[in-house]
Design an enzyme around this catalytic site. Sequence first.
Site, PDB file in Angstrom:
ATOM      1  N   ASN A   9     125.871  55.270 -35.714  1.00  0.00           N
ATOM      2  CA  ASN A   9     125.016  55.726 -34.615  1.00  0.00           C
ATOM      3  C   ASN A   9     125.871  55.703 -33.351  1.00  0.00           C
ATOM      4  O   ASN A   9     126.084  54.661 -32.747  1.00  0.00           O
ATOM      5  CB  ASN A   9     123.816  54.771 -34.508  1.00  0.00           C
ATOM      6  CG  ASN A   9     122.880  55.128 -33.376  1.00  0.00           C
ATOM      7  OD1 ASN A   9     123.154  56.033 -32.588  1.00  0.00           O
ATOM      8  ND2 ASN A   9     121.788  54.412 -33.285  1.00  0.00           N
ATOM      9  N   ARG A  83     123.385  59.141 -37.489  1.00  0.00           N
ATOM     10  CA  ARG A  83     122.178  59.402 -36.711  1.00  0.00           C
ATOM     11  C   ARG A  83     122.513  60.492 -35.700  1.00  0.00           C
ATOM     12  O   ARG A  83     123.476  60.380 -34.940  1.00  0.00           O
ATOM     13  CB  ARG A  83     121.750  58.156 -35.974  1.00  0.00           C
ATOM     14  CG  ARG A  83     120.561  58.439 -35.095  1.00  0.00           C
ATOM     15  CD  ARG A  83     120.382  57.393 -34.055  1.00  0.00           C
ATOM     16  NE  ARG A  83     119.186  57.674 -33.280  1.00  0.00           N
ATOM     17  CZ  ARG A  83     119.022  57.278 -32.032  1.00  0.00           C
ATOM     18  NH1 ARG A  83     119.962  56.600 -31.421  1.00  0.00           N
ATOM     19  NH2 ARG A  83     117.925  57.565 -31.389  1.00  0.00           N
ATOM     20  N   HIS A 171     112.632  59.396 -32.234  1.00  0.00           N
ATOM     21  CA  HIS A 171     112.324  58.165 -32.986  1.00  0.00           C
ATOM     22  C   HIS A 171     111.745  58.502 -34.362  1.00  0.00           C
ATOM     23  O   HIS A 171     111.006  57.690 -34.941  1.00  0.00           O
ATOM     24  CB  HIS A 171     111.279  57.284 -32.263  1.00  0.00           C
ATOM     25  CG  HIS A 171     111.777  56.615 -31.017  1.00  0.00           C
ATOM     26  ND1 HIS A 171     110.988  56.422 -29.907  1.00  0.00           N
ATOM     27  CD2 HIS A 171     112.978  56.075 -30.702  1.00  0.00           C
ATOM     28  CE1 HIS A 171     111.680  55.802 -28.967  1.00  0.00           C
ATOM     29  NE2 HIS A 171     112.899  55.592 -29.423  1.00  0.00           N
ATOM     30  N   ARG A 231     112.512  54.663 -18.120  1.00  0.00           N
ATOM     31  CA  ARG A 231     112.009  56.048 -18.051  1.00  0.00           C
ATOM     32  C   ARG A 231     110.542  56.048 -17.655  1.00  0.00           C
ATOM     33  O   ARG A 231     109.764  55.230 -18.138  1.00  0.00           O
ATOM     34  CB  ARG A 231     112.173  56.738 -19.408  1.00  0.00           C
ATOM     35  CG  ARG A 231     113.590  57.164 -19.695  1.00  0.00           C
ATOM     36  CD  ARG A 231     113.720  57.745 -21.088  1.00  0.00           C
ATOM     37  NE  ARG A 231     114.620  56.950 -21.894  1.00  0.00           N
ATOM     38  CZ  ARG A 231     114.669  56.970 -23.219  1.00  0.00           C
ATOM     39  NH1 ARG A 231     113.886  57.776 -23.911  1.00  0.00           N
ATOM     40  NH2 ARG A 231     115.514  56.208 -23.863  1.00  0.00           N
ATOM     41  N   GLU A 375     115.669  51.640 -38.883  1.00  0.00           N
ATOM     42  CA  GLU A 375     116.187  53.004 -38.771  1.00  0.00           C
ATOM     43  C   GLU A 375     117.442  53.181 -39.621  1.00  0.00           C
ATOM     44  O   GLU A 375     117.630  54.221 -40.254  1.00  0.00           O
ATOM     45  CB  GLU A 375     116.461  53.318 -37.292  1.00  0.00           C
ATOM     46  CG  GLU A 375     115.161  53.459 -36.517  1.00  0.00           C
ATOM     47  CD  GLU A 375     115.349  53.516 -35.004  1.00  0.00           C
ATOM     48  OE1 GLU A 375     115.623  52.466 -34.402  1.00  0.00           O
ATOM     49  OE2 GLU A 375     115.209  54.606 -34.432  1.00  0.00           O
TER      50      GLU A 375
END
Length: 391
Positions: A9, A83, A171, A231, A375
Amino acid sequence: MAISVLVINCGSSSIKYALISERREDRIYGLAENLGAADARIKGITVGGEALELSIPYADHAKALETLLERLANYNPQAIGHRVVHGGNITQAERLTQQTIDRIRDAIPLAPLHNPANLIGIEATMSLFPQLPQVAVFDTAFHQTMPEHAYRYAIPQFLYTEHQVRRYGFHGTSHAYVTERASELAGQKNQGGWLSAHLGNGSSTCAVWNGQSIDTSMGLTPLEGVVMGTRSGDVDPSLHLFLANNLGWDIQKIDNMLNKESGLLGLSGLSNDMRTLVEASEKGHEDATLAIEVFCYRLAKSLSALSCGLPRLDGLVFTGGIGENSAYVREKTLAYLPHFGLQFSKENNDTLARGTEGRIDAGTGPQIWVIPTDEEGRIAKETRQVLAQIA
Ligand code: AMP
């Protein structure tokens, strides 16, 4: 026996890696961080759970991957799963060919911070390990099952048809994993209607019907939706005009503010870290208390909105650093959702051990689960599936 997959990743200055074999306990994983800087280093866990720390001064992505892959070669990875944040309209994981790489490059305007870093990792491992099959697993792919009424924005058509402006969602590997796992634990694998709340530094919600994403809170970019660490989540789009006209801000400054200075950090003026905010709130920090309240309210609102896409609600899953660890945030969020018949057990919620799966409802109404996300495990699984299909 399941083949062992090296999951990579790649971010802009870091690389997370995990070597995934059959058993979760056998994982080797870690992080190469501060890449390009004097204090670049690899930190991780080796087989047997020992800590690894290795200084790699000024190493770039390629050098860090070379060092990592040399160390991991003894463990004989048989495939690499990458990823990739944005796959445009790609619907599932794909074996990396030049065509797939071109499509990842084409999606750079949609994920200008993430896809270039993902490509650096892909190019480095392809040149270092040309003999190993490599697969790209996309954050966006799980959400490609959303119906058009969920993914279109109410803006002129040509922006969609000519410029691919639509809602994509992110996600995906996490929402796919936790809803599959929760429905499996509930005895109805990939059946029925599930809501999931992935709450980490980035947060999003998702509605899943019979194993397929039917709506999600993030949109064209990972900025849309719920309140996150730094965010803003949803704001009135006219905020841009307001700030430009009244404060003279340019578009970069506005984008930076919304992505890096907003969310929990912006509201509290203190931190983007939920743990810090809960502690500060307990000591009477009013802005921290407000930040948590806005986070939980907006999360509940998003879950309620997404429920419109589900013919029936069977359960709700919490995951991500906050969802897995904060009984307080779960309780506050559930307090805003009484009308779904969600009944939670305070005792189960409060006593759930960190890092463990558990059910926190009171036994009536939709089930409520806490599922630690995986993940990397999901990326390894999808990598194996792609390779099995083409074997
Ligand atoms: P992630 O991005 O999934 O690693 O999640 C990071 C977030 O999880 C940060 O905001 C952390 O503060 C939060 N977190 C981790 N442990 C706890 C905890 N015990 N209580 C509240 N938030 C936590």
